[in-house]
Design an enzyme around this catalytic site. Structure first.
Site, short mmCIF file in Angstrom:
data_model
loop_
_atom_site.label_atom_id
_atom_site.label_comp_id
_atom_site.label_asym_id
_atom_site.label_seq_id
_atom_site.Cartn_x
_atom_site.Cartn_y
_atom_site.Cartn_z
N GLY A 9 -8.28 -2.46 1.92
CA GLY A 9 -8.86 -3.14 0.75
C GLY A 9 -10.11 -3.89 1.16
O GLY A 9 -10.41 -4.98 0.64
N GLY A 12 -12.99 -5.10 -1.47
CA GLY A 12 -12.72 -6.05 -2.55
C GLY A 12 -13.34 -7.42 -2.28
O GLY A 12 -14.05 -7.61 -1.29
N GLN A 13 -13.05 -8.37 -3.18
CA GLN A 13 -13.67 -9.70 -3.09
C GLN A 13 -13.36 -10.40 -1.77
O GLN A 13 -14.26 -10.93 -1.12
CB GLN A 13 -13.19 -10.58 -4.27
N ASP A 35 -10.64 1.45 2.55
CA ASP A 35 -10.41 1.21 1.12
C ASP A 35 -10.23 2.57 0.47
O ASP A 35 -10.55 3.60 1.07
CB ASP A 35 -11.59 0.44 0.49
N ARG A 37 -11.97 3.49 -2.03
CA ARG A 37 -13.32 3.99 -2.31
C ARG A 37 -14.33 3.22 -1.46
O ARG A 37 -14.00 2.15 -0.92
CB ARG A 37 -13.66 3.85 -3.80
N ASP A 53 -5.72 5.49 1.25
CA ASP A 53 -4.82 5.04 0.19
C ASP A 53 -3.60 4.42 0.89
O ASP A 53 -2.81 5.15 1.51
CB ASP A 53 -4.42 6.26 -0.66
N TYR A 143 2.07 -9.08 -11.85
CA TYR A 143 1.45 -9.40 -10.56
C TYR A 143 2.28 -10.47 -9.83
O TYR A 143 2.58 -10.32 -8.63
CB TYR A 143 0.04 -9.91 -10.83
N LYS A 147 4.19 -10.28 -6.24
CA LYS A 147 3.88 -11.19 -5.11
C LYS A 147 5.13 -11.94 -4.67
O LYS A 147 5.36 -12.14 -3.48
CB LYS A 147 2.76 -12.17 -5.51
C1 AKB Z 1 -5.78 -13.58 -10.19
O1 AKB Z 1 -6.38 -14.31 -11.00
O2 AKB Z 1 -5.03 -12.65 -10.53
C2 AKB Z 1 -5.95 -13.85 -8.71
C3 AKB Z 1 -4.91 -14.77 -8.16
C4 AKB Z 1 -4.84 -16.17 -8.58
O3 AKB Z 1 -4.10 -14.34 -7.38
N1 AKB Z 1 -7.25 -14.41 -8.47
#
Ligand code: AKB
Length: 313
Positions: A9, A12-13, A35, A37, A53, A143, A147
């Site tokens: 990754g 990414g940011q 990554d 891509r 991947d 998400y 996590k």
């Molecule tokens: C999001 O906003 O999904 C992320 C995070 C807080 O993990 N930046």
């Protein structure tokens, strides 16, 4: 022995800045960026890169063997807002990539892992202010569920198989090199870009939504400090709370108007508001401070200065 490091990754940011920082520190050749891509020109020109991947175990194992990888930073993930749109894809990416890396370590093919967790592990029943390390965690987002599950698996693999996996619950991250994508805290990056280009910004979060945030330099330093810590100091093998600052959209707008007086903010909250409302407003990071000496350096004023100064360039 030389320790080769794989960043998954890397475009990414966080991955981009982590790649640059690790390459500056250890030399480009031993930091392998990967990554799904290709990334921006600067990143692609800065050292070895593999299209990968991370949900494909065989492909990952091949890259690890080819480059004799010892440490993995697994930064690939689908963030909160996008994950609500594609729950199964998010679960597949966020969990299977983690299992693949944990299993490589279990099989002694790598010796150390960094995996990022998030303030999204907390939910609407969590105490919102100064949220402690150990508290009610009932995440209400796809998400957040991924996590929180990831944290449980990291701790399990550490306790059961001795896997050296380390993790941080990142707050919203503010940076100027690479845009974030698909998160709820992304407004705090977009606002600086729009302040310079349009002198106006429409926030997708309400004026009074306080969220924990951090400037990228602090986040990268935290990551490397945790990874470089003596293993005996690391008492938390799920993920550490870390904190730097908390602010609302109107507070960040105010800090921008100090430098751009004509800047104006308007508010049109969308579905991301419900996600933000389920998260803490501030974080207690005393365990990270005590165990491995974590201290933040960037407050809102310093962050705004860095963002505007670098984006103007
Ligand atoms: C999001 O906003 O999904 C992320 C995070 C807080 O993990 N930046």
């Amino acid at each position: 022995m030389q320790k080769n490091i794989l960043i998954i990754g890397a475009c990414g940011q966080i991955g981009t800045e982590l790649t640059f920082t690790l390459r500056e520190k250890h030399g480009s050749d031993i930091i392998i960026a990967s990554d799904i891509r290709e990334g921006n020109e600067n990143l692609m020109d800065s050292g070895p890169f593999e299209l990968l991947d991370a949900t494909d175990y065989d492909a990952l194992e091949e890259v690890v063997a080819y480059y004799e990888i010892d440490e993995v930073y697994l930064m690939a993930a689908m963030l909160s807002a996008t994950a609500e749109k594609f729950p199964m894809r998010a679960w597949n990416l966020n969990m299977n990539s983690l299992f693949n890396v944990l299993n490589l370590a279990k099989e002694k093919k790598i010796s150390k892992i960094f995996w990022p967790s998030s303030i999204a592990v907390f939910g609407p029943n969590t105490p919102r202010d100064n949220t402690p390390q150990n508290t009610i965690m009932e995440p209400s987002t796809v998400y957040g569920i991924s996590k929180q599950s990831g944290e449980r698996w990291c701790e399990y693999y550490h306790n059961k198989f001795g896997v050296d996996v380390r993790s941080i619950r990142y707050p919203g991250l503010i940076s100027w090199k690479t845009m974030p994508g698909g998160g709820t805290t992304d407004y705090a990056v977009e606002i600086y870009h729009k302040a310079l280009s349009d002198k106006t910004y429409t926030s997708f979060l309400r004026t009074d939504t306080t969220l924990p945030m951090m400037f990228m330099d602090d986040a990268i330093r935290a990551t490397l400090e945790l990874m470089e810590s003596d293993p005996d100091k690391i008492k938390v093998r799920s993920a550490y709370n870390i904190a730097a600052m908390s602010f609302t959209p109107s507070e960040v707008a105010e800090s921008i108007t100090v430098q751009i007086p004509e800047f104006e903010i308007t508010y049109e909250p969308d579905s991301r508001q419900a996600i933000a409302d389920s998260w803490p407003s501030s974080i207690d990071d005393s365990e990270a401070r005590k165990d491995w000496g974590w201290r933040s350096e960037f407050d809102l004023e310093r962050t705004t200065n860095e963002m505007l100064q670098n984006l103007r360039k």
